[in-house]
Design a protein around this motif. Structure first.
Motif, short mmCIF file in Angstrom:
data_model
loop_
_atom_site.label_atom_id
_atom_site.label_comp_id
_atom_site.label_asym_id
_atom_site.label_seq_id
_atom_site.Cartn_x
_atom_site.Cartn_y
_atom_site.Cartn_z
N VAL A 66 55.00 -72.02 -62.82
CA VAL A 66 55.95 -73.05 -61.92
C VAL A 66 56.37 -74.20 -63.09
O VAL A 66 55.26 -74.93 -63.45
CB VAL A 66 55.60 -73.70 -60.84
N ASP A 67 57.24 -74.48 -63.22
CA ASP A 67 57.77 -75.69 -64.26
C ASP A 67 57.83 -77.17 -63.39
O ASP A 67 58.46 -77.23 -62.46
CB ASP A 67 59.04 -75.43 -65.04
N LEU A 95 53.84 -85.95 -65.85
CA LEU A 95 53.84 -84.60 -65.46
C LEU A 95 53.11 -83.79 -66.49
O LEU A 95 53.15 -84.01 -67.54
CB LEU A 95 55.13 -83.93 -65.18
N PRO A 96 52.13 -83.10 -66.14
CA PRO A 96 51.25 -82.26 -67.08
C PRO A 96 52.13 -81.19 -67.98
O PRO A 96 53.18 -81.08 -67.52
CB PRO A 96 50.30 -81.34 -66.08
N GLU A 97 51.65 -81.23 -69.14
CA GLU A 97 52.47 -80.30 -70.20
C GLU A 97 52.17 -78.83 -69.64
O GLU A 97 52.96 -78.02 -69.72
CB GLU A 97 51.90 -80.53 -71.50
N ARG A 98 51.07 -78.44 -69.25
CA ARG A 98 50.83 -77.14 -68.72
C ARG A 98 51.42 -76.88 -67.57
O ARG A 98 51.35 -77.56 -66.62
CB ARG A 98 49.25 -76.63 -68.66
N PRO A 99 52.13 -75.57 -67.45
CA PRO A 99 52.87 -75.29 -66.26
C PRO A 99 52.01 -75.05 -65.03
O PRO A 99 50.87 -74.65 -65.32
CB PRO A 99 53.70 -74.01 -66.42
N ALA A 149 48.46 -83.72 -61.63
CA ALA A 149 47.54 -83.64 -62.53
C ALA A 149 46.49 -82.46 -62.77
O ALA A 149 46.58 -81.63 -61.72
CB ALA A 149 46.34 -84.67 -62.68
N THR A 150 46.34 -81.68 -63.89
CA THR A 150 45.60 -80.70 -64.26
C THR A 150 44.39 -80.78 -65.05
O THR A 150 44.27 -81.70 -65.82
CB THR A 150 46.60 -79.35 -64.60
#
Length: 441
Positions: free
Chosen positions: A304-305, A325-329, A363-364
């Motif tokens: 998910v983007d 927003l995090p770079e990792r989807p 966050a991730t």
């Protein structure tokens, strides 16, 4: 007479005796024909020696008592109140030693009383089902009870350990909550299944040092009992709603049957059918909400983007995006998580929070994804906080109590957990944590 035998009286008598000796001896030597200067010098010397000897003799009980008092006070400083002094014959010194002994006896009784209370308190704390940790300002655990040892270290001793060394041995959800000073309700998983815990953190100053008290309370049984009570409530609610609709439908059906025998009553018969259709539509809408909750499909996870997810939610509910927003989807079921976020934002607005105060933070990390909704609404008291995730529990006048319960079902289906916290300054913070699901190749 008593003044004469007091310490002050004996010192005065000694001085007078020394003066008498110092003057009598020179006169005696002069009478025997000795040189005047020699006589007075010898008399003065003998008078001083007699005076010093008598003063030492008179002061010996005082010095002995002072040494004993000094030793006793040193014992007091070391926490030893068991030493008592033998009162001397001198009345004044005897009063002082008696007063010392009375103070020692009082301190012994007070310490015994405090020890008994501490023993009782420790027994209560050790037998408490709540897990308690007391941590000093250097993050060393200085006190814990048996529940904390069982929960965090499989029953092994933890007193004296650094908190950072203990957390890796604890369930990861508990370790994360302790590490981030979280307060509120959350779930954790062990070999026996999923459990609910309430964590509370507080700080206080003890012996001029800052300490942290962590209290972990098992809520699984309480939530289970509350859930059963809620199910009973919803059964009564459904029964009441069905009766309110089926009773008039049955009556109208009987009336309609009678109207079919009268050809001129077509308009009345049509009205009967309209009312029956209206009641059936109401029952359909009523049961559809429960069916959605009961038949939640398994999540269909995909990449998910994050900007696209925000773009789909923003036109439906107003909120503020906090941070970048995090770079990792992300990786989850976008439809279900979108529905969960919409429910939470809607709840925040209905709780009295302005749209500008509703914040979404994403966050991730290497373990999973955290989606946090924070508002400045009316918040929740402890009772509501413990029951808010239960199905059909609602504080709204016309609410059915499925919004937060549906969010919990969605997050649980993803293998994650949901956490509710009251914010300092007012409002609620709800965290959705989703693990990185295994992606299909």
């Amino acid at each position: 007479m008593s003044k004469l035998f007091s310490l002050e009286g004996r010192l005065v008598a000694t001085a007078l005796l020394g003066l008498v000796v110092g003057t009598a001896i020179p006169w005696l030597l002069l009478a025997l024909g000795f040189d005047p200067r020699f006589s007075w010098a010898l008399g003065l010397l003998l008078g001083v020696l007699v005076l010093i000897s008598l003063i030492r003799l008179v002061l010996r009980p005082l010095t002995t008592t002072l040494k004993a008092l000094r030793g006793g006070l040193l014992n007091f400083r070391d926490g030893d109140f068991s030493i008592s002094l033998v009162p001397p014959k001198d009345r004044e010194l005897g009063e002082i030693t008696s007063l010392y002994n009375d103070i020692g006896e009082h301190l012994r009784r007070e310490r015994a009383h405090i020890y008994q209370r501490e023993l009782l308190l420790d027994t209560v704390i050790q037998s408490s089902p709540q897990a308690l940790l007391l941590v000093d300002q250097s993050d060393h655990i200085i006190y814990s009870n048996s529940s904390a040892r069982t929960l965090l270290n499989r029953g092994r001793p933890i007193q004296g350990l650094l908190l950072q060394k203990l957390l890796p041995n604890s369930p990861k959800e508990i370790a994360r909550a302790i590490e981030h000073w979280e307060n509120g309700l959350f779930n954790y998983t062990d070999d026996n299944g999923i459990h609910s815990l309430h964590i509370g953190n507080s700080t206080f100053v003890l012996n001029a040092h800052r300490h942290r008290l962590i209290v972990l309370r098992e809520m699984t049984r309480e939530l289970t009992r509350a859930e059963v009570a809620v199910w009973k409530k919803v059964i009564r609610l459904i029964s009441h709603e069905l009766n309110n609709s089926l009773a008039p439908i049955s009556s109208l059906a009987h009336s309609g049957k009678l109207l079919t025998t009268q050809p001129d009553k077509a308009a009345a018969l049509e009205k009967v059918f309209d009312i029956i259709a209206e009641r059936c539509e109401h029952l359909t809408e009523f049961t559809q909400g429960y069916a959605t909750f009961a038949k939640l499909p398994a999540p269909s996870c995909e990449a998910v983007d994050w900007p696209q997810l925000i773009g789909r939610i923003a036109p439906l509910q107003q909120f503020t995006l906090s941070g970048t927003l995090p770079e990792r989807p992300g990786y989850f079921d976008p439809i279900q998580i979108e529905q969960a976020l919409l429910n939470l934002i809607k709840n925040a607005r209905e709780a009295g929070s302005d749209s500008k105060d509703i914040e979404l933070h994403i966050a991730t990390d290497g373990l999973g994804q955290r989606l946090v909704i924070a508002d400045r609404g009316c918040g929740m008291n402890e009772k509501i906080l413990h029951q808010a995730l239960l199905p059909f529990f609602s504080t709204k006048a016309h609410g059915v109590g499925l919004g937060l319960a549906l969010c919990r079902e969605i997050v649980d289906a993803h293998g994650g957990h949901i956490q509710l916290l009251n914010r300092s300054g007012g409002g609620v913070q709800i965290t959705l944590w989703l693990p990185w699901a295994k992606q299909e190749s």
